[in-house]
Design a protein around this motif. Structure first.
Motif, PDB file in Angstrom:
ATOM      1  N   PHE A  24       2.626   7.460  -6.251  1.00 33.88           N
ATOM      2  CA  PHE A  24       1.458   8.619  -6.610  1.00 33.88           C
ATOM      3  C   PHE A  24       2.382   9.948  -6.106  1.00 33.88           C
ATOM      4  O   PHE A  24       2.417  11.041  -6.832  1.00 33.88           O
ATOM      5  CB  PHE A  24       0.352   8.621  -5.590  1.00 33.88           C
ATOM      6  N   LEU A  25       2.833   9.773  -4.892  1.00 31.83           N
ATOM      7  CA  LEU A  25       3.618  11.100  -4.316  1.00 31.83           C
ATOM      8  C   LEU A  25       4.635  11.589  -5.312  1.00 31.83           C
ATOM      9  O   LEU A  25       4.756  12.651  -5.605  1.00 31.83           O
ATOM     10  CB  LEU A  25       4.013  10.880  -2.915  1.00 31.83           C
ATOM     11  N   GLU A  27       5.026  10.877  -8.331  1.00 28.25           N
ATOM     12  CA  GLU A  27       4.722  11.213  -9.630  1.00 28.25           C
ATOM     13  C   GLU A  27       4.304  12.493  -9.587  1.00 28.25           C
ATOM     14  O   GLU A  27       4.307  13.443 -10.323  1.00 28.25           O
ATOM     15  CB  GLU A  27       3.602  10.185 -10.294  1.00 28.25           C
ATOM     16  N   ASN A  28       3.322  12.741  -8.558  1.00 30.40           N
ATOM     17  CA  ASN A  28       2.711  14.169  -8.297  1.00 30.40           C
ATOM     18  C   ASN A  28       3.706  15.316  -8.222  1.00 30.40           C
ATOM     19  O   ASN A  28       3.631  16.324  -8.746  1.00 30.40           O
ATOM     20  CB  ASN A  28       1.784  14.087  -7.449  1.00 30.40           C
ATOM     21  N   GLY A  37       0.727  -1.338  -0.094  1.00 31.11           N
ATOM     22  CA  GLY A  37       0.051  -0.202   0.127  1.00 31.11           C
ATOM     23  C   GLY A  37       0.943   1.331   0.171  1.00 31.11           C
ATOM     24  O   GLY A  37       0.753   2.128  -0.632  1.00 31.11           O
ATOM     25  N   MET A  38       1.897   1.235   0.846  1.00 27.82           N
ATOM     26  CA  MET A  38       2.647   2.570   0.969  1.00 27.82           C
ATOM     27  C   MET A  38       3.409   2.576  -0.292  1.00 27.82           C
ATOM     28  O   MET A  38       3.848   3.783  -0.756  1.00 27.82           O
ATOM     29  CB  MET A  38       3.720   2.244   2.062  1.00 27.82           C
ATOM     30  N   THR A  61       1.065   4.432  -2.757  1.00 26.99           N
ATOM     31  CA  THR A  61       0.921   5.817  -2.237  1.00 26.99           C
ATOM     32  C   THR A  61       2.310   6.709  -2.621  1.00 26.99           C
ATOM     33  O   THR A  61       2.370   7.809  -2.996  1.00 26.99           O
ATOM     34  CB  THR A  61       0.280   6.032  -0.772  1.00 26.99           C
ATOM     35  N   GLY A  62       3.215   6.123  -2.238  1.00 31.08           N
ATOM     36  CA  GLY A  62       4.620   6.690  -2.435  1.00 31.08           C
ATOM     37  C   GLY A  62       4.807   6.925  -4.031  1.00 31.08           C
ATOM     38  O   GLY A  62       5.421   7.901  -4.395  1.00 31.08           O
TER      39      GLY A  62
END
Lengths: 281, 467
Positions: free
Chosen positions: A26-27, A29-30, A19-20, A23-24
């Motif tokens: 995503f982080l 990339e964003n 899961g991390m 989200t990591g």
């Protein structure tokens, strides 16, 4: 039992890590700005927004040259946002001396545009209403009295001319005059300079739309007429007097009323408006 | 020596020009501890909120606060500085200053980062009405936020920020930190009880149950470190993690033994629960309890609770760094810092500790925006059935390692980093300390996987395709 416990712990750690990782990703990339919201989000007031869809109902504007002050829009408006006065001009035609659209009341439903017999009301595809925006072409109420301020044609000309210039270039008198009428800080929007202005592009667009609409209407009317004629011919020659008007009235009903009063001004003020509209803005 | 640390002693002595009296001592304590901590921790806690919002936004593929820049505070600063000028003049000077190219771009960046948001939030919070509900127990209700903040701040007394920067050098620092942060439990209970609302009461009860349960694994994790280091003095524990040479990373507790690494993980997880962070935010569960013990609080009191939460996150980060990650020491050699004069050494060491703390802070946020909240029974289960056994096993393992190491040796003293005696491990011993437990653990995991779950394809191939 201990093995089950270990298995549980390992599973928990694995699922947390996966899961991390998501989200990591995503982080990262964003933060890099690739994909995701950072690149997809358009921050509207700072960056221009796109018009979405063909039937966007942006501003409500009135092409004053075509308006005959028939109050059809006023009648149909659910929120009573119109205020208008008319006067006869040299040709004894009704002309709007005042046409205020209270944009703070307007709900942009577009009913008035449909009701308008001369197609003088239309909705633009742009929707920029921000008083801070460069194309500030909006009128604001500073106090409640100002809604009733009446602008006549020369005043509108002046207002538009002044608003088009950079503020620093104006003389003190002009600036004071403008300040009495426009409130940049935008307390209460009452209209686009009363009588309604187009930018040249908007004008061209509205005219083109009107032309297209008229063509479609004519085509529909012609088709309906041909159909009615065919139907009448096919039915029988003997009850010709009774069904012919009925058959002609039912399909042509939407087209007929605007055609009758709209035809003379449309044909007459079409070039008139185009020639009058282009020098104004 | 007054027990307030070297810096306080030096400053007080300089102020008094000899033996410091209590006035000089008070001024020195204020100058060295109270003011810097207030000036540092409050803005860091406030900036933490911005950071959190930005990170949350990035994880959820949003933009986050992106409009409030530092223009407003800057303009206010100009107003204050140029109070003798008329307002139009102030504005003109301000505009000229903002138009300078570097200033303008900095302001733009601050706006993109939403840096002004915390100022706006703070002003908003100050301006809110301070409500004490009718059914509330006034004194308890009013006292609770201050106690929570005190409980979050007090343990910073014993955290070493640098060689000369320990407020309270005491032999029982680790115990002190754990004990004093227990005040938060009382504060949350008081907030829950004093609010006179069922949501708050439930939130308070949950908070107490959770905090009390998680003090156990935290205590055991700290106990493991104490067992390894043979001291409870946090500064000594930092000193003991000193390793000469460029690879000072190797001296950190977390790489000494897999058991210490496990304890670090346990400490971190339990620390998350101690600060009521997600996924352990049952006590303020917005969706079930309308934010629990916070429900009836508004304005500044609520702000104090939020501040306490962020301060406690910083505290957990600082303790984690101190106990397991070498405290204020740099990972790339310590000699070049230790030899520096005090005024250079202090900020460098402080910054290194700060980087470690912020890293922990970031991971906490990352976790918060990844994992969903536990159920109440799951939280209890995690503490008593997973973390506590892990701690016990690790402590046992540490004890065995210590026995096998057979004694301690004094490290090299360097600067004020007093190297305490530490377990005497040959490099082969280090290898064994890692290899044996890891091998046993790996065996157990493989056995568990074989018995209860899907075996990883690679392992399947290794074991001959049987699952």
């Amino acid at each position: 039992m201990i093995l089950a416990w270990i298995h549980d712990v390992v599973e928990a750690v694995q699922s947390c890590v996966s899961g991390m990782r998501t989200t990591g990703r995503f982080l990262v990339e964003n933060l890099r700005g690739e994909g995701g919201a950072m690149s997809a989000t358009r921050e509207y007031p700072e960056q221009p927004a796109e018009v979405v869809g063909d039937r966007q109902r942006g501003h409500l504007v009135n092409d004053a040259d075509r308006c005959i002050v028939c109050h059809a829009c006023d009648t149909v408006c659910p929120v009573d946002c119109f205020k208008m006065d008319g006067e006869r001009d040299g040709d004894n035609k009704m002309r709007a001396s005042r046409f205020d659209i209270d944009l703070s009341k307007c709900i942009y439903c577009g009913l008035c545009v449909r009701a308008c017999p001369t197609d003088s009301l239309s909705m633009t595809r742009t929707f920029e209403m921000d008083p801070q925006h460069e194309g500030k072409r909006f009128l604001f109420r500073r106090n409640s009295k100002q809604v009733d301020v009446r602008f006549d044609a020369p005043e509108m000309e002046r207002l538009h001319a002044l608003a088009a210039q950079p503020r620093e270039a104006l003389s003190a008198e002009d600036r004071a005059w403008l300040d009495a009428r426009i409130d940049d800080r935008g307390q209460h929007l009452i209209g686009i300079y009363g009588l309604g202005f187009f930018t040249p592009e908007q004008k061209a667009e509205a005219d083109a739309a009107r032309e297209a609409k008229k063509k479609a209407k004519d085509a529909a009317a012609a088709a309906a007429k041909a159909k009615a004629a065919a139907a009448a011919a096919a039915a029988a020659p003997k009850p010709a007097s009774v069904p012919a008007p009925a058959a002609g009235a039912t399909p042509a009903a939407p087209a007929a009323p605007p055609a009758a009063p709209g035809a003379p001004p449309a044909t007459k003020s079409g070039p008139d408006a185009a020639s009058g509209g282009s020098p104004t803005p | 020596m007054n027990g307030f640390g070297y810096a306080v002693d030096a400053l007080a002595a300089w102020l008094a020009g000899g033996e410091p009296g209590w006035i000089a001592l008070t001024i020195a304590v204020l100058a060295v501890w109270v003011v810097p901590i207030l000036l540092l921790v409050f803005p860091i806690a406030a900036l933490g909120q911005i950071l959190e919002r930005k990170i949350a936004a990035a994880i959820q593929r949003r933009v986050g606060p992106s409009s409030a820049g530092l223009d407003g505070p800057l303009r206010f600063g100009f107003r204050v500085l140029l109070f003798f000028l008329p307002r139009a003049r102030q504005d003109r000077i301000f505009a000229a200053f903002c138009n300078l190219r570097p200033v303008r771009s900095l302001l733009l960046v601050s706006r993109r980062l939403g840096l002004g948001q915390f100022v706006a939030d703070g002003i908003k919070m100050l301006g809110k009405e301070d409500i004490v509900p009718t059914g509330a127990d006034g004194i308890v209700f009013r006292l609770a936020p201050y106690l929570a903040l005190a409980g979050a701040f007090l343990p910073f007394c014993v955290v070493p920020f640098g060689q000369h920067l320990v407020m309270l050098e005491t032999e029982v620092a680790a115990l002190f930190a754990i004990a004093v942060s227990g005040i938060v439990v009382v504060a949350l209970k008081m907030a829950g009880w004093g609010s006179g609302s069922k949501w708050s009461l439930l939130g308070g009860m949950r908070a107490v149950a959770q905090l009390v349960s998680y003090e156990v694994p935290i205590g055991l994790a700290v106990g493991g470190v104490v067992l390894w280091c043979g001291t409870m003095d946090l500064h000594a524990i930092v000193g003991q993690q000193y390793e000469p040479g460029v690879f000072s990373l190797l001296g950190w507790n977390v790489v000494q033994s897999p058991f210490l690494a496990t304890l670090a993980a346990v400490f971190f997880i339990a620390g998350l629960a101690e600060c009521q962070r997600s996924p352990f935010d049952m006590a303020e569960a917005e969706s079930e309890l309308v934010s629990g013990f916070n429900t009836e609080y508004s304005g500044l009191r609520w702000g104090l609770f939020a501040m306490a939460e962020y301060t406690e996150m910083l505290l957990i980060g600082a303790l984690l760094a101190t106990l397991f990650f070498g405290g204020y020491q740099s990972p790339i050699g310590e000699e070049w810092i230790v030899g520096l004069p005090v005024w250079l050494e202090v900020p460098i060491h402080g910054a290194i500790l700060g980087v470690k703390v912020v890293t922990v802070f970031l991971v906490m946020m990352w976790i918060r925006w990844t994992l969903p909240r536990f159920r109440v029974d799951q939280v209890m289960r995690l503490s008593w059935l997973v973390l506590v056994p892990m701690c016990l096993v690790s402590m046992f393992g540490l004890a065995v390692t210590l026995l096998a190491a057979g004694g301690t040796h004094a490290g090299e003293a360097f600067g004020r980093v007093a190297s305490r005696p530490r377990p005497d491990l040959h490099w082969l011993g280090h290898l064994a300390a890692w290899a044996v437990p890891v091998a046993i653990g790996a065996c157990l995991v493989v056995m568990a996987k074989k018995k209860h779950g899907q075996v990883h394809p690679a392992l399947q191939r290794l074991t001959g395709g049987r699952s």
